[in-house]
Design a protein around this motif. Structure first.
Motif, PDB file in Angstrom:
ATOM      1  N   ASP B  43       0.750  -1.316   0.188  1.00  0.00           N
ATOM      2  CA  ASP B  43       0.213  -0.034   0.015  1.00  0.00           C
ATOM      3  C   ASP B  43       0.859   1.486  -0.065  1.00  0.00           C
ATOM      4  OD1 ASP B  43      -2.070  -1.717   0.243  1.00  0.00           O
ATOM      5  OD2 ASP B  43      -2.722  -0.946   2.389  1.00  0.00           O
ATOM      6  N   PRO B  44       0.840   2.166  -0.881  1.00  0.00           N
ATOM      7  CA  PRO B  44       1.606   3.276  -0.948  1.00  0.00           C
ATOM      8  C   PRO B  44       0.881   4.072   0.105  1.00  0.00           C
ATOM      9  CG  PRO B  44       0.515   3.056  -3.116  1.00  0.00           C
ATOM     10  CD  PRO B  44      -0.024   1.978  -2.298  1.00  0.00           C
ATOM     11  N   GLY B  45       1.994   4.691   0.984  1.00  0.00           N
ATOM     12  CA  GLY B  45       1.638   5.601   2.222  1.00  0.00           C
ATOM     13  C   GLY B  45       1.594   4.747   3.364  1.00  0.00           C
ATOM     14  N   LEU B 200       1.356   8.295   9.138  1.00  0.00           N
ATOM     15  CA  LEU B 200       0.918   9.472   8.533  1.00  0.00           C
ATOM     16  C   LEU B 200       1.772   9.862   7.400  1.00  0.00           C
ATOM     17  CD1 LEU B 200      -0.117  11.634  11.610  1.00  0.00           C
ATOM     18  CD2 LEU B 200      -1.437   9.814  10.281  1.00  0.00           C
ATOM     19  N   ASN B 201       1.545  10.449   6.445  1.00  0.00           N
ATOM     20  CA  ASN B 201       2.530  10.896   5.456  1.00  0.00           C
ATOM     21  C   ASN B 201       3.111  12.116   5.468  1.00  0.00           C
ATOM     22  OD1 ASN B 201       0.241  12.266   5.097  1.00  0.00           O
ATOM     23  ND2 ASN B 201       0.540  12.332   2.604  1.00  0.00           N
ATOM     24  N   GLN B 239      -7.002   9.895   2.582  1.00  0.00           N
ATOM     25  CA  GLN B 239      -7.072   8.418   2.023  1.00  0.00           C
ATOM     26  C   GLN B 239      -6.648   7.599   3.252  1.00  0.00           C
ATOM     27  OE1 GLN B 239      -5.279   6.798  -1.550  1.00  0.00           O
ATOM     28  NE2 GLN B 239      -6.962   5.456  -1.723  1.00  0.00           N
ATOM     29  N   VAL B 275      -2.936   9.027   4.413  1.00  0.00           N
ATOM     30  CA  VAL B 275      -2.359   9.885   3.628  1.00  0.00           C
ATOM     31  C   VAL B 275      -3.329  11.142   3.368  1.00  0.00           C
ATOM     32  CG1 VAL B 275      -1.567  10.374   1.256  1.00  0.00           C
ATOM     33  CG2 VAL B 275      -1.233   8.007   2.237  1.00  0.00           C
ATOM     34  N   ALA B 276      -2.573  12.369   3.657  1.00  0.00           N
ATOM     35  CA  ALA B 276      -3.311  13.586   3.601  1.00  0.00           C
ATOM     36  C   ALA B 276      -3.075  14.172   2.583  1.00  0.00           C
ATOM     37  CB  ALA B 276      -2.752  14.514   5.008  1.00  0.00           C
ATOM     38  N   PHE B 277      -4.132  14.885   1.557  1.00  0.00           N
ATOM     39  CA  PHE B 277      -3.983  15.711   0.770  1.00  0.00           C
ATOM     40  C   PHE B 277      -4.315  17.242   1.097  1.00  0.00           C
ATOM     41  CE2 PHE B 277      -5.370  11.553  -0.679  1.00  0.00           C
ATOM     42  CZ  PHE B 277      -4.146  11.257  -1.454  1.00  0.00           C
ATOM     43  N   LEU B 286      -5.620  13.534  -8.913  1.00  0.00           N
ATOM     44  CA  LEU B 286      -5.764  12.329  -7.736  1.00  0.00           C
ATOM     45  C   LEU B 286      -6.569  11.060  -8.220  1.00  0.00           C
ATOM     46  CD1 LEU B 286      -4.884  11.117  -5.130  1.00  0.00           C
ATOM     47  CD2 LEU B 286      -6.901  12.242  -4.214  1.00  0.00           C
ATOM     48  N   LEU B 290      -4.527   7.564  -9.055  1.00  0.00           N
ATOM     49  CA  LEU B 290      -5.207   6.289  -8.505  1.00  0.00           C
ATOM     50  C   LEU B 290      -5.454   5.332  -9.677  1.00  0.00           C
ATOM     51  CD1 LEU B 290      -7.130   7.671  -5.560  1.00  0.00           C
ATOM     52  CD2 LEU B 290      -5.207   6.451  -5.195  1.00  0.00           C
TER      53      LEU B 290
END
Ligand SMILES: Cc1cc2nc3c(=O)[nH]c(=O)nc-3n(C[C@H](O)[C@H](O)[C@H](O)COP(=O)(O)O)c2cc1C
Ligand code: SF4
Ligand code: FES
Lengths: 121, 364
Positions: B43-45, B200-201, B239, B275-277, B286, B290
Motif C-alpha cells: 500500500d502506498p503510504g 502518517l504521510n 485516504q 495519506v493527507a492531501f 488524484l 489512482l
C-alpha cells in the motif's frame, strides 16, 4: 523512484522528471551503456519523508534526496517518529516498544498446553 | 484467539481465530501445514510492516510460532517485499537468534513441536500481496491471482493447508498468548479489540507511526498526533487504509478509526495508512493518479480489471469533462466483475471523489 500516493501528495510526481532529466535515462528504461536504470516503483516505505528514492540498497528521502541521488551520494533516510496514544494501552505499547528475543508468549503457551493441542478438534 | 477476536490487519479484517480453526481442522495427507507471514506491504503510504519487520522481528516470528503451535504447522515463510532491503537482514538475524535459543527448529524448548521459518524475498509487485498471488510467487510461479475457493487454509503452499497472515496481525498474537483475551480486548474499550498502528504521510507536521486504540477519532490522530499539516497548509481530504480505501473529506474528520464508522462513509481501516492531501490538491489529478496506479499494477488475470482500469485512466486523462454515466458504469463493472479486491476495490476512492468533489472531476 517512488511514484506512490504519499510521495505524489508531497510533490505531485515532479521528482521523477527531474531524476530522468538528470540521469539522461527515461523512466522504466536503461542507459545506452547499461550502467544506469531508472525504475518507477510504488512505495519504498518512507512515506513520512517523501519523495523517496533508492540507489542500490540505500533508501533516501526528503529534502535534497533527488540531488544526492544524482550525485551518487544517497544517505539513509531517518526512521519515522513513533508514539503510543491512549489511556487503555501500556505506555510502551503492544506493537511498538522493545523487541523481546525470549518469546515469553510462546513459553507461556507451551507451559500451559500440549504441543499442537490448543485448537485441535 | 477466538475470544480475543483479533481481526486480520492485511485489509479484509477476517477474524484470525476463525481462520486458525479452519487450518487446524484440516486433515492433510502428509500431516504438513504451513504458516506464511505476508510482508509484501505494497500500500502506498504504509510503513507499518516495514517497522515491525525491522524493529520487532522477534515479535513477528513469535506470533508465527504461536500460530504454528496451535494449528499444527511445521514450516513457516516470511514473504518480504524487495523494496525493503533492510527488512530481510533484520528478519534473518532474528531467525538465527531464535534457532540458537532453541525457539525454532526441531523439538522447540523440549515440547515435541518442530517449526522452522524461511525468509523469502519478493520481486516487486503490488498484487502479490494478495494471498493466492503471494503463494504462487512463493512457489516460483508468476504472481497472479487465483479464484477462491479453494482458500489457502484448505489448499495453499504446494497444496498444503496454509495459514496466511499479515505481519501486524501476527505481531498481536504474543500479547494475547501472554496476557489473555480479556486483557487484549481491554486495549480498545467499546471498539474492535487490540491496538492499531497507523502511519502518517509527509504532509503532516509530525508524520510517524502511532499505536492507538480502535475508536480514536481521525481528528485526534491527524491534529493531535500528526500536528496538522505543515507550512500552514490545510487538510482537504484523507485516504485511509491504502489505495483501495475511500477518501474522506476534511469535514468528516471526527469519524472514529474503526471498521463500521469508516464503512459508513465508504472508507476502510485497511492496513492503517493515512495519506493527507492539502488544499492545493487537484482531485481530478488524484483520481487519474489512482487509476494509473491500479492499471499499472493489475496482475492481468481478469479482463474487467486489466482493461477497465486502463480505460478509467484514459477517461480521466483526456482533457475536458468526464461523462458521469460512463464512469459509473465502468466502476460498477470493476466492482461486479473483478476476480480480486484490486479491481473491485479501486472504485472506492473514485466513488468518494465523485461524491465529494464532483465539480473538480468535471463530471457531466
Ligand atoms: C491487491 C491486494 C493486495 C494485498 N496486499 C496485501 C499486503 O501487502 N499485505 C497483506 O498482509 N495483505 C495484503 N492483501 C490481503 C491478503 O490477500 C490477505 O487477505 C491477508 O494477507 C490475510 O492476512 P490477515 O488475515 O492477517 O489480514 C492484499 C489483497 C489484495 C486483493
Ligand atoms: S482484479 Fe486485477 S489484480 Fe485482481 S485478479 Fe483481476 S486482473 Fe488480477
Ligand atoms: S508512497 Fe513513496 S515511499 Fe511510500
Amino acid at each position: 523512484m517512488c511514484t506512490g500516493t504519499a510521495c505524489w501528495a508531497a510533490e505531485r510526481g515532479a521528482a521523477l522528471g527531474t531524476v530522468a532529466a538528470g540521469l539522461g535515462v527515461a523512466p522504466a528504461s536503461i542507459s545506452d551503456d547499461g550502467a544506469t536504470s531508472l525504475a518507477p516503483t510504488v512505495c519504498l516505505g518512507l512515506c513520512h519523508v517523501g519523495p523517496a528514492v533508492r540507489d542500490g540498497d540505500v533508501l533516501d528521502a526528503g529534502p535534497g534526496a533527488v540531488d544526492r541521488l544524482l550525485a551518487g551520494a544517497c544517505t539513509r533516510a531517518p526512521a519515522p517518529a513513533t508514539a503510543v496514544h491512549g489511556a487503555a494501552i501500556p505506555p510502551d505499547g503492544v506493537l511498538l516498544g522493545a523487541d523481546d528475543p525470549a518469546w515469553p508468549g510462546l513459553r507461556h503457551a507451551l507451559a500451559i498446553s500440549a504441543p499442537n493441542g490448543c485448537a485441535r478438534p | 484467539m477466538k475470544d480475543a477476536d483479533l481481526k486480520g490487519r492485511g485489509g479484509a479484517a477476517f477474524p484470525a481465530g476463525v481462520k486458525w480453526g479452519f487450518v487446524a481442522g484440516t486433515t492433510p495427507a502428509d500431516g504438513q501445514r504451513v504458516v506464511v507471514a505476508n510482508g509484501d506491504e505494497g500500500d502506498p503510504g504504509s510503513y507499518i510492516d516495514k517497522h515491525l519487520m525491522e524493529r520487532r522481528p522477534h515479535l513477528v516470528l513469535e506470533g508465527m510460532a504461536l500460530a504454528a503451535f496451535t494449528v499444527g504447522a511445521q514450516r513457516g515463510f516470511v514473504f518480504v517485499r524487495s523494496e525493503y532491503p533492510d527488512s530481510l537482514p533484520a528478519l534473518r538475524r532474528a531467525v538465527a537468534e531464535a534457532r540458537a535459543a532453541g525457539l525454532l527448529g526441531a523439538n522447540v524448548l523440549g515440547s515435541g513441536l518442530s517449526f522452522d521459518i524461511e525468509i523469502h524475498e519478493g520481486a516487486g509487485s503490488y498484487v502479490v500481496g494478495e494471498e493466492t498471488a503471494l503463494l504462487a510467487s512463493l512457489r516460483g510461479l508468476r504472481g497472479t491471482v487465483s479464484a477462491r475457493p479453494p482458500f489457502p487454509a484448505a489448499r495453499g503452499w504446494h497444496g498444503r493447508p496454509t495459514l496466511v497472515h499479515n505481519i501486524e496481525t501476527l505481531a498481536n498474537v504474543p500479547f494475547i498468548a501472554a496476557h489473555g483475551a480479556s486483557a487484549y480486548r481491554a486495549l480498545s474499550p467499546g471498539a474492535t479489540p487490540g491496538t492499531k498502528l497507523v502511519c502518517l504521510n509527509q504532509r503532516f507536521v509530525t508524520p510517524g507511526l502511532y499505536e492507538v486504540s480502535f475508536g480514536t477519532s481521525l481528528r485526534t490522530i491527524c491534529d493531535g498526533l500528526g500536528g496538522g499539516l505543515k507550512d500552514g497548509h490545510t487538510l482537504k481530504a484523507l485516504q485511509v487504509g491504502g489505495p483501495l480505501g475511500g477518501i474522506l473529506p476534511a469535514s468528516l474528520l471526527d469519524t472514529p478509526l474503526d471498521f463500521a464508522p469508516l464503512a459508513e462513509h465508504g472508507c476502510m481501516v485497511g492496513h492503517g495508512s493515512i495519506v493527507a492531501f492539502d488544499e492545493t490538491t487537484d482531485m481530478r489529478a488524484l483520481a487519474r493518479h489512482l487509476m494509473k496506479f491500479g492499471a499499472d499494477e493489475s496482475c492481468g488475470k481478469c479482463f474487467p480489471c486489466r482493461v477497465g482500469l486502463r480505460r478509467g485512466e484514459e477517461l480521466l486523462d483526456r482533457p475536458g469533462p468526464v461523462d458521469r454515466a460512463k464512469l459509473e458504469a465502468l466502476l460498477e463493472t470493476l466492482e461486479l466483475g473483478s476476480l480480486c479486491a484490486h479491481g473491485d476495490g479501486l472504485p472506492a476512492p473514485i466513488r468518494s471523489l465523485v461524491e465529494h468533489f464532483p465539480h473538480e472531476l468535471e463530471l457531466v
